[in-house]
Scaffold this active site. Sequence first.
Site: not given
Length: 283
Positions: A159, A202, A167
């Site tokens: 991950d 992700d 973001n």
Amino acid sequence: MNNNSIPTEIVDTILAELNIGLTLVDNTGKIIYFNQLAGELLGWNYNLPDNNILSCHKKETQHKVLEKLNQFTNMEWHRVIRTPHKFIENTYSPINIPDRFAGAMIITKDVTEREQSLERLKKNSETDLLTGLYNRNLFQDIIQSYIRDSKPYGLIMLDVNGLKYINDHFGHEEGDRIIREAAAAIRDSVRDTDFVFRFGGDEFLILTSYQESVLKMIENRIKDKNKLPTRNSPAVLNLSLGYATSCEEKKMEAVLSLADQRMYQDKQAFYLGEGKYFKQSVS
């Protein structure tokens, strides 16, 4: 002119306009006739000393070709040939005219555009567009083959750390860049025999060996590529991971769940330590 017969040149013209190659072979494989397109696509040449379709097949398969040429049924068979620049499809139709001719008619078409489209569709159905890695759907197909063959395996769940922070503060383009960087780092850390999947937003998954030495080797390679975020440079690649094997759990779902739990333990330790800068605002 006999109204019931069509001149050969008219037949050739029709076949050329339809982009169809036509070859006639007898039941020994000898080429009796071919039009211009068949010659161009298949390399037929009347001047060759051995003008026989068997020359296109390996010795160990030539007997199967002869068997088909001498089994006079109504069943057609197909073969797609891949050359360096084209895909060519041959359709073989048996012909048996008693006391006159026995063999087959071969209809040849250039199917490059069709086959390339099918390849693109297949690739798109199996791969993730952003990273080029295999997708979750293909994982299900491959892991089922491992289960059917009772083949032991290891799963490494990964991950991206801090992606939400990246973001939120730098935009999704930067987040996508980090995801692509993660995919490249993982791909460079595994063996040629391993499979790498983008499992979710992700999340990534590696299907690999069940051996601890291999799992540890891949883990170390990936960890060596991790960068530590700082207040001034938080948008860097850092991956948490955890692995489990089919020797630990019987069901695939349980193996996957155990790898996921260990990955989250690794992630929690990261956020409590070196990942603390992801929890700070950009100054």
